[in-house]
Write a protein that holds these residues in place. Structure first.
Motif, PDB file in Angstrom:
ATOM      1  N   SER A 124       0.544  -0.892  -0.085  1.00 28.09           N
ATOM      2  CA  SER A 124      -0.031   0.011  -0.170  1.00 28.09           C
ATOM      3  C   SER A 124       1.187   0.816   0.204  1.00 28.09           C
ATOM      4  CB  SER A 124      -0.790  -0.345   0.862  1.00 28.09           C
ATOM      5  OG  SER A 124      -0.410  -0.045   2.549  1.00 28.09           O
ATOM      6  N   ALA A 125       2.224   1.132  -0.031  1.00 34.61           N
ATOM      7  CA  ALA A 125       3.454   2.468  -0.305  1.00 34.61           C
ATOM      8  C   ALA A 125       2.581   3.150  -0.975  1.00 34.61           C
ATOM      9  CB  ALA A 125       4.246   2.049  -0.426  1.00 34.61           C
ATOM     10  N   GLY A 126       2.480   5.047  -1.047  1.00 35.94           N
ATOM     11  CA  GLY A 126       2.530   5.909  -1.439  1.00 35.94           C
ATOM     12  C   GLY A 126       0.104   6.181  -2.064  1.00 35.94           C
ATOM     13  N   GLU A 127      -0.586   4.947  -1.159  1.00 35.03           N
ATOM     14  CA  GLU A 127      -1.237   4.743  -1.458  1.00 35.03           C
ATOM     15  C   GLU A 127      -2.185   5.793  -0.348  1.00 35.03           C
ATOM     16  OE1 GLU A 127      -3.136   0.850  -2.027  1.00 35.03           O
ATOM     17  OE2 GLU A 127      -1.258   1.296  -4.013  1.00 35.03           O
ATOM     18  N   ALA A 128      -1.875   5.704   0.654  1.00 33.35           N
ATOM     19  CA  ALA A 128      -2.114   6.085   2.407  1.00 33.35           C
ATOM     20  C   ALA A 128      -1.460   6.327   2.963  1.00 33.35           C
ATOM     21  CB  ALA A 128      -3.364   5.029   2.549  1.00 33.35           C
ATOM     22  N   TYR A 129      -1.619   7.136   4.008  1.00 35.27           N
ATOM     23  CA  TYR A 129      -0.578   7.907   4.713  1.00 35.27           C
ATOM     24  C   TYR A 129      -0.304   6.954   6.291  1.00 35.27           C
ATOM     25  CZ  TYR A 129      -1.090  12.436   3.258  1.00 35.27           C
ATOM     26  OH  TYR A 129      -1.318  13.856   2.472  1.00 35.27           O
ATOM     27  N   LEU A 130      -1.217   5.985   6.119  1.00 38.87           N
ATOM     28  CA  LEU A 130      -0.724   4.993   7.543  1.00 38.87           C
ATOM     29  C   LEU A 130      -0.525   3.222   6.033  1.00 38.87           C
ATOM     30  CD1 LEU A 130      -2.743   5.627  10.293  1.00 38.87           C
ATOM     31  CD2 LEU A 130      -0.467   5.933   9.700  1.00 38.87           C
ATOM     32  N   PRO A 131       0.367   2.253   6.700  1.00 44.27           N
ATOM     33  CA  PRO A 131       0.240   2.145   5.373  1.00 44.27           C
ATOM     34  C   PRO A 131      -1.177   0.546   5.653  1.00 44.27           C
ATOM     35  CG  PRO A 131       1.689   1.767   7.031  1.00 44.27           C
ATOM     36  CD  PRO A 131       1.464   2.644   7.530  1.00 44.27           C
ATOM     37  N   ASP A 132      -1.689  -0.382   5.154  1.00 45.46           N
ATOM     38  CA  ASP A 132      -2.714  -1.137   6.032  1.00 45.46           C
ATOM     39  C   ASP A 132      -2.055  -1.977   6.771  1.00 45.46           C
ATOM     40  OD1 ASP A 132      -4.574   0.506   5.133  1.00 45.46           O
ATOM     41  OD2 ASP A 132      -4.688  -0.632   2.374  1.00 45.46           O
ATOM     42  N   GLU A 133      -0.748  -2.831   6.084  1.00 47.06           N
ATOM     43  CA  GLU A 133      -0.321  -3.454   6.588  1.00 47.06           C
ATOM     44  C   GLU A 133      -0.138  -3.742   8.024  1.00 47.06           C
ATOM     45  OE1 GLU A 133       0.311  -3.941   2.236  1.00 47.06           O
ATOM     46  OE2 GLU A 133       1.034  -1.876   4.233  1.00 47.06           O
ATOM     47  N   LEU A 134       0.297  -1.911   8.550  1.00 42.97           N
ATOM     48  CA  LEU A 134       0.002  -2.254  10.363  1.00 42.97           C
ATOM     49  C   LEU A 134      -1.091  -1.236  11.083  1.00 42.97           C
ATOM     50  CD1 LEU A 134       3.456  -1.373  10.542  1.00 42.97           C
ATOM     51  CD2 LEU A 134       3.000  -3.069  11.230  1.00 42.97           C
ATOM     52  N   PHE A 135      -1.764  -1.015   9.910  1.00 41.73           N
ATOM     53  CA  PHE A 135      -2.770  -0.205  10.555  1.00 41.73           C
ATOM     54  C   PHE A 135      -4.300  -0.664  10.496  1.00 41.73           C
ATOM     55  CE2 PHE A 135       1.132   2.337  11.262  1.00 41.73           C
ATOM     56  CZ  PHE A 135       0.865   2.723  12.522  1.00 41.73           C
ATOM     57  N   ALA A 136      -4.498  -1.719   9.563  1.00 42.41           N
ATOM     58  CA  ALA A 136      -5.654  -1.720   9.490  1.00 42.41           C
ATOM     59  C   ALA A 136      -5.980  -2.480   9.875  1.00 42.41           C
ATOM     60  CB  ALA A 136      -5.802  -2.535   7.659  1.00 42.41           C
ATOM     61  N   THR A 137      -7.981  -3.092   9.620  1.00 41.08           N
ATOM     62  CA  THR A 137      -8.155  -3.960  10.625  1.00 41.08           C
ATOM     63  C   THR A 137      -7.874  -5.055  10.312  1.00 41.08           C
ATOM     64  OG1 THR A 137     -10.040  -2.380  10.562  1.00 41.08           O
ATOM     65  CG2 THR A 137     -10.743  -4.677  12.233  1.00 41.08           C
ATOM     66  N   ASP A 138      -7.678  -5.860   9.526  1.00 40.51           N
ATOM     67  CA  ASP A 138      -6.907  -7.093   9.669  1.00 40.51           C
ATOM     68  C   ASP A 138      -5.725  -7.299   9.995  1.00 40.51           C
ATOM     69  OD1 ASP A 138      -9.264  -7.372   7.661  1.00 40.51           O
ATOM     70  OD2 ASP A 138      -7.646  -6.991   6.056  1.00 40.51           O
ATOM     71  N   ALA A 139      -4.932  -5.974  10.704  1.00 42.97           N
ATOM     72  CA  ALA A 139      -3.565  -6.144  11.316  1.00 42.97           C
ATOM     73  C   ALA A 139      -3.477  -6.787  12.672  1.00 42.97           C
ATOM     74  CB  ALA A 139      -2.878  -4.742  10.568  1.00 42.97           C
ATOM     75  N   LEU A 140      -5.015  -6.648  12.807  1.00 41.19           N
ATOM     76  CA  LEU A 140      -4.846  -6.434  14.270  1.00 41.19           C
ATOM     77  C   LEU A 140      -4.939  -8.020  15.021  1.00 41.19           C
ATOM     78  CD1 LEU A 140      -7.758  -4.000  15.420  1.00 41.19           C
ATOM     79  CD2 LEU A 140      -5.252  -3.609  15.383  1.00 41.19           C
ATOM     80  N   SER A 141      -5.162  -8.741  13.447  1.00 42.01           N
ATOM     81  CA  SER A 141      -5.441 -10.408  13.785  1.00 42.01           C
ATOM     82  C   SER A 141      -3.678 -10.853  13.449  1.00 42.01           C
ATOM     83  CB  SER A 141      -6.280 -11.128  12.943  1.00 42.01           C
ATOM     84  OG  SER A 141      -6.096 -10.910  11.517  1.00 42.01           O
ATOM     85  N   ASN A 142      -2.938 -10.129  13.096  1.00 45.47           N
ATOM     86  CA  ASN A 142      -1.401 -10.776  13.174  1.00 45.47           C
ATOM     87  C   ASN A 142      -0.140 -10.147  13.663  1.00 45.47           C
ATOM     88  OD1 ASN A 142       0.813 -11.568  11.951  1.00 45.47           O
ATOM     89  ND2 ASN A 142       0.490  -9.599  10.310  1.00 45.47           N
ATOM     90  N   PRO A 143      -0.330 -11.458  14.372  1.00 50.71           N
ATOM     91  CA  PRO A 143       0.776 -11.514  15.611  1.00 50.71           C
ATOM     92  C   PRO A 143       1.606 -10.538  15.723  1.00 50.71           C
ATOM     93  CG  PRO A 143       0.058 -13.190  15.476  1.00 50.71           C
ATOM     94  CD  PRO A 143      -0.284 -12.936  14.221  1.00 50.71           C
ATOM     95  N   LYS A 144       2.606 -10.513  14.053  1.00 52.89           N
ATOM     96  CA  LYS A 144       3.907  -9.402  14.251  1.00 52.89           C
ATOM     97  C   LYS A 144       3.260  -7.935  14.051  1.00 52.89           C
ATOM     98  CE  LYS A 144       7.732  -8.353  10.440  1.00 52.89           C
ATOM     99  NZ  LYS A 144       8.445  -8.717   9.590  1.00 52.89           N
ATOM    100  N   SER A 145       2.297  -7.772  13.843  1.00 48.85           N
ATOM    101  CA  SER A 145       1.758  -6.353  13.463  1.00 48.85           C
ATOM    102  C   SER A 145       1.267  -5.651  15.243  1.00 48.85           C
ATOM    103  CB  SER A 145       0.489  -5.925  13.138  1.00 48.85           C
ATOM    104  OG  SER A 145       0.918  -6.715  11.424  1.00 48.85           O
ATOM    105  N   LEU A 146       0.809  -6.878  15.428  1.00 50.07           N
ATOM    106  CA  LEU A 146       0.751  -6.020  17.098  1.00 50.07           C
ATOM    107  C   LEU A 146       1.964  -6.284  17.916  1.00 50.07           C
ATOM    108  CD1 LEU A 146      -2.705  -8.367  17.961  1.00 50.07           C
ATOM    109  CD2 LEU A 146      -2.703  -6.714  17.481  1.00 50.07           C
TER     110      LEU A 146
END
Length: 185
Positions: A104-126
């Protein structure tokens, strides 16, 4: 009214910040966002347990209004005044971030890989968000303020500790992005 939908240039936003700082200094106030955490803890009753939080929080009500204004202003800007969510960054930076897994680089201010709701289920992101939050909280407390407090208010007051803190923030940011970021991702 088209101008309000675009990022404001430094020669508009800079003098506005300077005017606010002048008003705060004239009124005997200092600006900083992280100090509001102490105020909110005091409101919540932490002053009954820890002396650090035992102070007159009502004298800091004006600063809580600043936080509320920043939150409300950010919401309005993001949801009603933004015509495009794309971020204008260097194509080489986008390529580097994509190679590190940030599609998502260049598409939004916050990367979806870390800040999207789906990222909350990823242990590495948490883990990254949790450790980052602790480090930011500890750093702001240890440095006696956050980046906005030192860089805007402290430098306006010509405080040497703020100058040292701001130099430290820049050095830390450079070390993070060039050495640690590639290791983490």
């Amino acid at each position: 009214m088209e101008w309000i939908l675009e990022p404001w240039p430094w020669f508009v936003s800079g003098p506005l910040i300077a005017a606010i700082m002048f008003l705060l200094l004239f009124g005997g106030k200092t600006f900083g966002m992280s100090s509001n955490l102490r105020t909110m803890c005091t409101i919540g009753g932490a002053g009954n347990k820890v002396d650090f939080f035992a102070f007159d929080w009502k004298s800091q009500r004006w600063n809580l209004a600043v936080v509320a204004g920043a939150i409300i202003g950010g919401f309005i800007a993001a949801n009603f005044l933004s015509t495009d969510t794309a971020v204008a960054i260097n194509p080489d930076t986008i390529s580097t971030l994509e190679n590190l897994g940030f599609s998502s680089a260049g598409e939004a201010y916050l990367p979806d890989e870390l800040f999207a709701t789906d990222a909350l289920s990823n242990p590495k992101s948490l883990i990254i968000l949790f450790i980052g939050g602790i480090l930011i909280g500890f750093g702001a407390r240890y440095a006696g303020g956050c980046t906005s407090g030192h860089a805007i208010s402290g430098l306006s007051n010509l405080q040497l500790p703020s100058l040292i803190a701001v130099v430290g923030f820049f050095i830390g940011g450079l070390l993070m992005i060039h050495l640690l970021f590639p290791l983490i991702f």
